[in-house]
Design a protein around this motif. Structure first.
Motif, PDB file in Angstrom:
ATOM      1  N   LYS A 186      20.145  53.654  14.686  1.00 26.21           N
ATOM      2  CA  LYS A 186      19.809  52.796  15.824  1.00 26.21           C
ATOM      3  C   LYS A 186      20.670  51.531  15.820  1.00 26.21           C
ATOM      4  CE  LYS A 186      15.868  50.674  18.103  1.00 26.21           C
ATOM      5  NZ  LYS A 186      14.445  50.424  18.037  1.00 26.21           N
ATOM      6  N   GLN A 187      20.807  50.926  14.663  1.00 25.99           N
ATOM      7  CA  GLN A 187      21.624  49.726  14.497  1.00 25.99           C
ATOM      8  C   GLN A 187      21.976  49.652  13.022  1.00 25.99           C
ATOM      9  OE1 GLN A 187      19.765  46.074  15.689  1.00 25.99           O
ATOM     10  NE2 GLN A 187      21.462  44.810  15.026  1.00 25.99           N
ATOM     11  N   ASN A 188      23.222  49.369  12.745  1.00 25.16           N
ATOM     12  CA  ASN A 188      23.690  49.345  11.372  1.00 25.16           C
ATOM     13  C   ASN A 188      22.769  48.499  10.486  1.00 25.16           C
ATOM     14  OD1 ASN A 188      25.321  49.817   9.180  1.00 25.16           O
ATOM     15  ND2 ASN A 188      26.848  48.309   9.757  1.00 25.16           N
TER      16      ASN A 188
END
Length: 143
Positions: A96-98
């Motif tokens: 989803k997001q680093n």
């Protein structure tokens, strides 16, 4: 199959119960008084993060809270420890997001080993936790 759902205030009692079971199993260094203080603050902590509950079918496996690239909390039900759920959650959150940052209590070697297996490394240490208590915090990062 592990499914993610945004958690709401209505989920808080169930999440707090899971938190208590998980902390009882893993945070043996906490005094009962300190554990109770943290428990009372959980709704405030929950409101400050992107809170996700994780279910396998209808069974609550755990919950996570993130703030951008930082994993602020991850708690798994004790009967679901060492079954790959934590790894799956980290990977899903990373997609989803680093996901690059996480803090862990130094006195919780199982959690530290778990995060190190996920590619995190220790970058710094604080002698006290955010509440000023003598529970050293390790700051971890992965690139």
């Amino acid at each position: 199959m592990l499914m993610a759902y945004p958690a709401t205030r209505q989920d808080y009692p169930e999440l707090i119960a899971l938190w208590q079971a998980s902390v009882t199993a893993t945070h043996t260094f906490l005094t009962p008084t300190d554990s109770q203080k943290i428990r009372e603050q959980l709704p405030t902590y929950f409101a400050a993060v992107e809170l996700t509950k994780w279910l396998d079918g209808s069974k609550l496996i755990g919950f996570s809270g993130r703030q951008g690239p930082m994993l602020a909390m991850l708690f798994i039900a004790p009967d679901s420890f060492r079954r790959g759920y934590g790894h799956q959650i980290i990977e899903r959150l990373n997609q989803k997001q680093n996901l690059r940052l996480v803090d862990v209590n130094e006195q919780n070697p199982g959690a530290l080993a778990f995060y190190q297996r996920q590619g995190f490394r220790i970058v710094s240490r604080d002698a006290l936790d955010d509440a000023g208590q003598p529970y050293p915090i390790l700051h971890l990062r992965r690139d």
